[in-house]
Motif scaffolding. Sequence first.
Motif, PDB file in Angstrom:
ATOM      1  N   GLY A 160       0.766  -1.236   0.000  1.00 41.16           N
ATOM      2  CA  GLY A 160       0.000   0.000   0.000  1.00 41.16           C
ATOM      3  C   GLY A 160       0.796   1.285   0.000  1.00 41.16           C
ATOM      4  N   GLY A 161       2.112   1.209  -0.015  1.00 37.39           N
ATOM      5  CA  GLY A 161       2.930   2.429  -0.009  1.00 37.39           C
ATOM      6  C   GLY A 161       2.655   3.328  -1.202  1.00 37.39           C
ATOM      7  N   LYS A 162       2.686   2.748  -2.406  1.00 37.99           N
ATOM      8  CA  LYS A 162       2.416   3.545  -3.611  1.00 37.99           C
ATOM      9  C   LYS A 162       0.971   4.036  -3.613  1.00 37.99           C
ATOM     10  N   SER A 163       0.051   3.150  -3.313  1.00 38.33           N
ATOM     11  CA  SER A 163      -1.366   3.497  -3.381  1.00 38.33           C
ATOM     12  C   SER A 163      -1.738   4.618  -2.418  1.00 38.33           C
ATOM     13  N   THR A 164      -1.242   4.534  -1.195  1.00 34.18           N
ATOM     14  CA  THR A 164      -1.599   5.578  -0.233  1.00 34.18           C
ATOM     15  C   THR A 164      -0.954   6.917  -0.597  1.00 34.18           C
ATOM     16  N   TYR A 165       0.238   6.888  -1.183  1.00 31.41           N
ATOM     17  CA  TYR A 165       0.882   8.115  -1.638  1.00 31.41           C
ATOM     18  C   TYR A 165       0.111   8.707  -2.819  1.00 31.41           C
ATOM     19  N   ILE A 166      -0.326   7.859  -3.731  1.00 33.92           N
ATOM     20  CA  ILE A 166      -1.144   8.309  -4.863  1.00 33.92           C
ATOM     21  C   ILE A 166      -2.414   8.980  -4.348  1.00 33.92           C
ATOM     22  N   ALA A 167      -3.096   8.335  -3.417  1.00 32.99           N
ATOM     23  CA  ALA A 167      -4.328   8.891  -2.860  1.00 32.99           C
ATOM     24  C   ALA A 167      -4.082  10.240  -2.200  1.00 32.99           C
ATOM     25  N   ALA A 168      -2.966  10.361  -1.491  1.00 34.52           N
ATOM     26  CA  ALA A 168      -2.641  11.628  -0.841  1.00 34.52           C
ATOM     27  C   ALA A 168      -2.421  12.732  -1.869  1.00 34.52           C
ATOM     28  N   LEU A 169      -1.674  12.426  -2.935  1.00 36.04           N
ATOM     29  CA  LEU A 169      -1.436  13.435  -3.972  1.00 36.04           C
ATOM     30  C   LEU A 169      -2.723  13.807  -4.703  1.00 36.04           C
ATOM     31  N   MET A 170      -3.656  12.855  -4.794  1.00 36.89           N
ATOM     32  CA  MET A 170      -4.956  13.117  -5.440  1.00 36.89           C
ATOM     33  C   MET A 170      -5.940  13.774  -4.473  1.00 36.89           C
ATOM     34  N   LYS A 171      -5.508  13.964  -3.225  1.00 40.54           N
ATOM     35  CA  LYS A 171      -6.336  14.562  -2.173  1.00 40.54           C
ATOM     36  C   LYS A 171      -7.648  13.807  -1.986  1.00 40.54           C
ATOM     37  N   ASN A 172      -7.556  12.476  -2.057  1.00 38.98           N
ATOM     38  CA  ASN A 172      -8.706  11.586  -1.871  1.00 38.98           C
ATOM     39  C   ASN A 172      -9.838  11.868  -2.844  1.00 38.98           C
ATOM     40  N   THR A 173      -9.510  12.355  -4.041  1.00 37.43           N
ATOM     41  CA  THR A 173     -10.515  12.591  -5.075  1.00 37.43           C
ATOM     42  C   THR A 173     -10.269  11.608  -6.213  1.00 37.43           C
TER      43      THR A 173
END
Length: 99
Positions: A47-60
């Motif tokens: 989940g390291g990549k996925s959670t970083y992606i979500a953070a950069l997308m601001k959960n949108t």
Amino acid sequence: MSKISVGATPEYLAGHYVLQSAASFLPVMALAPQENEKVLDMCASPGGKSTYIAALMKNTGLLVANDANVKRLASLTGNIHRLGVRNSVITNFDGRKLR
């Protein structure tokens, strides 16, 4: 020196920080995901990549966090929940067959 592992502190368990190698965050930096995009992480666990992606997308947008190995989904699910990711769907498919 503390006898508590950095992965067992209350701050870590509350999702205030993550432990991540360059192999996880450099591909995400190169991708540079934006708000409201659709992103597929084909090898998402733990989940390291996925959670970083979500953070950069601001959960949108939509993040599909996929892993072909069902045994790895528990760690992926746990990290996504721990870090408050709300824009994701977790799947278990052979990434070569996703379209």
